[in-house]
Design a protein around this motif. Structure first.
Motif, PDB file in Angstrom:
ATOM      1  N   ILE A 219     -51.220   7.183  34.818  1.00 27.48           N
ATOM      2  CA  ILE A 219     -50.361   6.474  33.796  1.00 27.48           C
ATOM      3  C   ILE A 219     -49.387   5.619  34.066  1.00 27.48           C
ATOM      4  N   ALA A 220     -48.640   6.086  34.924  1.00 23.76           N
ATOM      5  CA  ALA A 220     -47.323   5.429  35.693  1.00 23.76           C
ATOM      6  C   ALA A 220     -47.992   4.049  36.189  1.00 23.76           C
ATOM      7  N   GLU A 221     -49.183   4.051  36.822  1.00 23.92           N
ATOM      8  CA  GLU A 221     -49.644   2.765  37.200  1.00 23.92           C
ATOM      9  C   GLU A 221     -49.856   1.654  36.033  1.00 23.92           C
ATOM     10  N   ASN A 222     -50.250   2.384  35.015  1.00 24.22           N
ATOM     11  CA  ASN A 222     -50.579   1.209  33.802  1.00 24.22           C
ATOM     12  C   ASN A 222     -49.378   0.977  33.188  1.00 24.22           C
ATOM     13  N   PHE A 223     -48.319   1.856  33.276  1.00 25.65           N
ATOM     14  CA  PHE A 223     -47.070   1.751  32.401  1.00 25.65           C
ATOM     15  C   PHE A 223     -46.168   0.459  33.171  1.00 25.65           C
ATOM     16  N   ALA A 224     -46.336   0.587  34.611  1.00 24.26           N
ATOM     17  CA  ALA A 224     -45.507  -0.156  35.371  1.00 24.26           C
ATOM     18  C   ALA A 224     -45.386  -1.804  34.988  1.00 24.26           C
ATOM     19  N   PRO A 225     -46.414  -2.442  34.663  1.00 27.10           N
ATOM     20  CA  PRO A 225     -46.573  -3.722  34.442  1.00 27.10           C
ATOM     21  C   PRO A 225     -46.020  -4.049  32.895  1.00 27.10           C
ATOM     22  N   ALA A 226     -46.043  -2.916  32.047  1.00 28.19           N
ATOM     23  CA  ALA A 226     -45.584  -3.170  30.750  1.00 28.19           C
ATOM     24  C   ALA A 226     -43.975  -2.881  30.749  1.00 28.19           C
ATOM     25  N   PHE A 227     -43.468  -2.258  31.679  1.00 27.87           N
ATOM     26  CA  PHE A 227     -41.926  -1.931  31.916  1.00 27.87           C
ATOM     27  C   PHE A 227     -41.394  -2.454  32.821  1.00 27.87           C
ATOM     28  N   PRO A 228     -41.336  -3.973  32.879  1.00 24.78           N
ATOM     29  CA  PRO A 228     -41.118  -4.257  34.460  1.00 24.78           C
ATOM     30  C   PRO A 228     -39.572  -4.219  34.809  1.00 24.78           C
ATOM     31  N   ASP A 229     -38.542  -3.794  33.700  1.00 23.32           N
ATOM     32  CA  ASP A 229     -37.206  -3.651  34.032  1.00 23.32           C
ATOM     33  C   ASP A 229     -36.981  -1.982  34.297  1.00 23.32           C
ATOM     34  N   TYR A 230     -38.035  -1.113  34.486  1.00 21.19           N
ATOM     35  CA  TYR A 230     -37.811   0.157  34.842  1.00 21.19           C
ATOM     36  C   TYR A 230     -38.734   0.640  36.073  1.00 21.19           C
ATOM     37  N   LYS A 231     -38.361   1.571  36.902  1.00 21.31           N
ATOM     38  CA  LYS A 231     -39.188   2.009  37.978  1.00 21.31           C
ATOM     39  C   LYS A 231     -39.868   2.976  37.297  1.00 21.31           C
ATOM     40  N   VAL A 232     -41.040   3.129  37.115  1.00 18.61           N
ATOM     41  CA  VAL A 232     -41.911   4.020  36.491  1.00 18.61           C
ATOM     42  C   VAL A 232     -42.481   5.056  37.766  1.00 18.61           C
ATOM     43  N   VAL A 233     -42.087   6.413  37.474  1.00 23.18           N
ATOM     44  CA  VAL A 233     -42.244   7.441  38.270  1.00 23.18           C
ATOM     45  C   VAL A 233     -43.129   8.309  37.901  1.00 23.18           C
TER      46      VAL A 233
ATOM     47  N   THR B 290     -32.534  -0.574  19.031  1.00 27.44           N
ATOM     48  CA  THR B 290     -33.451  -1.636  19.728  1.00 27.44           C
ATOM     49  C   THR B 290     -34.679  -1.303  20.615  1.00 27.44           C
ATOM     50  N   ASP B 291     -34.600   0.220  20.827  1.00 28.12           N
ATOM     51  CA  ASP B 291     -35.608   0.715  21.724  1.00 28.12           C
ATOM     52  C   ASP B 291     -37.031   0.712  21.221  1.00 28.12           C
ATOM     53  N   SER B 292     -37.701   0.047  22.065  1.00 23.97           N
ATOM     54  CA  SER B 292     -39.127  -0.361  21.582  1.00 23.97           C
ATOM     55  C   SER B 292     -40.101   0.294  22.711  1.00 23.97           C
ATOM     56  N   ASN B 293     -39.701   1.351  23.501  1.00 24.74           N
ATOM     57  CA  ASN B 293     -40.444   1.822  24.582  1.00 24.74           C
ATOM     58  C   ASN B 293     -41.444   2.534  23.918  1.00 24.74           C
ATOM     59  N   MET B 294     -41.368   3.353  22.991  1.00 28.41           N
ATOM     60  CA  MET B 294     -42.410   4.173  22.318  1.00 28.41           C
ATOM     61  C   MET B 294     -43.605   3.239  21.885  1.00 28.41           C
ATOM     62  N   GLU B 295     -43.407   2.297  21.259  1.00 32.32           N
ATOM     63  CA  GLU B 295     -44.452   1.448  20.728  1.00 32.32           C
ATOM     64  C   GLU B 295     -45.322   0.580  21.877  1.00 32.32           C
TER      65      GLU B 295
ATOM     66  N   GLU C  78     -49.392   1.583  22.743  1.00 31.01           N
ATOM     67  CA  GLU C  78     -50.242   0.519  23.251  1.00 31.01           C
ATOM     68  C   GLU C  78     -51.022   0.603  24.668  1.00 31.01           C
ATOM     69  N   MET C  79     -50.040   1.031  25.643  1.00 29.63           N
ATOM     70  CA  MET C  79     -50.635   1.043  27.003  1.00 29.63           C
ATOM     71  C   MET C  79     -51.333   2.583  27.116  1.00 29.63           C
ATOM     72  N   MET C  80     -51.068   3.524  26.118  1.00 30.25           N
ATOM     73  CA  MET C  80     -52.074   4.605  26.360  1.00 30.25           C
ATOM     74  C   MET C  80     -53.070   4.606  25.779  1.00 30.25           C
ATOM     75  N   LYS C  81     -53.401   3.691  24.925  1.00 32.20           N
ATOM     76  CA  LYS C  81     -54.763   3.211  24.376  1.00 32.20           C
ATOM     77  C   LYS C  81     -55.497   2.890  25.529  1.00 32.20           C
ATOM     78  N   ASN C  82     -55.055   1.755  26.321  1.00 26.82           N
ATOM     79  CA  ASN C  82     -55.742   1.215  27.554  1.00 26.82           C
ATOM     80  C   ASN C  82     -56.162   2.426  28.373  1.00 26.82           C
ATOM     81  N   VAL C  83     -55.122   3.322  28.530  1.00 20.24           N
ATOM     82  CA  VAL C  83     -55.556   4.411  29.478  1.00 20.24           C
ATOM     83  C   VAL C  83     -56.423   5.332  29.011  1.00 20.24           C
ATOM     84  N   TYR C  84     -56.484   5.764  27.856  1.00 20.84           N
ATOM     85  CA  TYR C  84     -57.496   6.276  27.195  1.00 20.84           C
ATOM     86  C   TYR C  84     -59.184   5.652  27.094  1.00 20.84           C
ATOM     87  N   PHE C  85     -58.902   4.503  26.918  1.00 22.70           N
ATOM     88  CA  PHE C  85     -60.212   3.574  27.246  1.00 22.70           C
ATOM     89  C   PHE C  85     -60.866   3.479  28.527  1.00 22.70           C
ATOM     90  N   ILE C  86     -59.572   3.347  29.629  1.00 27.95           N
ATOM     91  CA  ILE C  86     -60.397   3.384  30.981  1.00 27.95           C
ATOM     92  C   ILE C  86     -60.700   4.847  31.290  1.00 27.95           C
TER      93      ILE C  86
END
Length: 413
Positions: free
Chosen positions: A73-87, A126-131, A135-143
């Protein structure tokens, strides 16, 4: 004609000598020059934008019972959250403690690939992290589903990330592009009428309060004076707009190579020539009809303080046209019955007809009729305003009511 030219030259000279007028024009030109030259300045000062350094990024934690799943999940989230360090993280309670102590910004507690809880210290509007995460969790689920079915991870990612190429070709009007042009023209007309209309009314009222009008009216015809004042204000306003928007176009072309493929800049400045023609036509006609009204109002005012009250009916009519046009543009229906009526009513047609031309297919005959009605109305309003101007010279004290004005106009015939 000689009187008109004399008054016109005198009034236009006053505009160009006005320090506020010149200063405002130069200010906007300087601002646009700076904005349009920003890429060149940025490059010269080595101010190119870059991504946030890795060590300065805030930490986003991914918590899951299965550590391998958390890493996926962290690997898939990283490109979608470029301003965060996903761990990937193992314990939700320690993740909460890190958020409270500001060691981490937020955390996602993944219950399953279709369910998670978002933890954050202060939830921003203005926090849109959940949305984004949903979307990213859908991709992870499909993969994960494809991998469970025996599809290789690389193939699963390739399937989900397959690009879809598309394009469009408008066979009529391109509302997406022309919307911005209509928006700019309407706001420009709105601001100029507010500014220069009030200026015409104020100048006339000032002359009257100083008794200068009584002297002027004996040496020049009212029609020449009214048309000279209004047309000089029109030329001054148009000169200011040409200087401002012309400088934007000039500096954009000078710095075109530095803007690269910036679509927004190109879209704002790449206006179709025929639309520019209609924009200028309706801008001039719209300004003239309202400027004459403001001039007549100024001549009826005994004090400068009376102008704000007396212009209210004119401003309400103009604001009505503004609201109708903006509402129609927002809804995408610029050919409604109300808009069609406003396209031919002279006090609303400058905005309404231009908007319909920009965003819809309007028959040529309708455009010609609208322009003809507006042009005839301008001449009529101008002549009536000149008569009111002549009658208003000796009217002092309480401003006359509409009935009294109509009665005086009838008697003047």
């Amino acid at each position: 004609m000689k009187q008109f030219l004399t008054i016109f030259k005198y009034e236009i000279k006053n505009f160009f000598k006005n320090k506020v007028f010149v200063g405002t024009t130069l200010f906007f030109v300087a601002i646009l020059a700076l904005v349009m030259s920003f890429p060149r300045i940025s490059e010269a000062l080595d101010m190119e934008f870059s991504d946030t350094p890795e060590d300065e990024k805030e930490i986003m934690l991914i918590v899951a019972e299965n550590q391998d799943q958390a890493k996926l999940i962290a690997e898939n989230f990283a490109p979608a959250f470029p301003d965060y360090k996903v761990v990937a993280h193992g314990d939700v309670e320690s993740a909460k403690e890190m958020i409270v102590s500001e060691e981490a910004y937020c955390a996602f507690d993944v219950k399953s690939l279709t369910s998670f809880t978002y933890y954050v210290n202060n939830f921003s509007i203005t926090d849109s992290n959940m949305e984004i995460a949903a979307e990213m969790m859908k991709n992870v689920y499909f993969i994960d589903s494809l991998m469970s079915a025996g599809v290789a991870p690389e193939t699963a990612v390739e399937i989900l990330s397959a690009p879809v190429e598309y394009s469009y070709e408008s066979l009529g009007k391109d509302q997406v592009m022309n919307f911005f042009y209509a928006y700019i023209m309407i706001f420009a007309l709105y601001m100029v009428i507010l500014l220069y209309g009030q200026m015409v009314a104020t100048n006339v009222a000032t002359e009257k309060s100083s008794r200068a009008m009584e002297l002027l009216i004996t040496s020049a015809k009212p029609t020449a004076m009214m048309f000279g004042k209004v047309l000089s204000a029109c030329v001054a306003g148009l000169t200011q707009l040409v200087a401002v928007f012309g400088s934007a176009l000039l500096f954009f072309n000078v710095n075109k190579d530095y803007w690269g493929d910036n679509e927004i800049a190109k879209m704002l400045l790449d206006i179709p020539p025929e639309l520019v023609g209609f924009m200028l036509l309706f801008f001039l006609l719209g300004f003239l009809i309202y400027a004459f009204l403001f001039g007549a109002i100024g001549s009826m005012a005994s004090k400068l303080e009376d102008i704000n009250t007396m212009v209210t009916p004119v401003m309400l009519m103009f604001i009505f046209a503004f609201i109708v046009v903006m509402t129609s543009m927002s809804s995408g229906n610029v050919d409604s019955g109300l808009m069609k009526f406003c396209s031919f009513f002279p006090f609303t047609s400058p905005m309404a007809m231009f908007t319909r031309i920009a965003l819809s297919d309007v028959p040529t005959a309708s455009v010609v009729i609208s322009v003809a009605i507006l042009a005839v109305s301008i001449v009529g309003v101008g002549i009536i305003s000149a008569k009111i101007y002549r009658m208003g010279v000796l009217l002092y004290g309480k401003p006359p009511k509409m009935k009294e004005i109509i009665k005086m106009l009838k008697n003047s015939k």
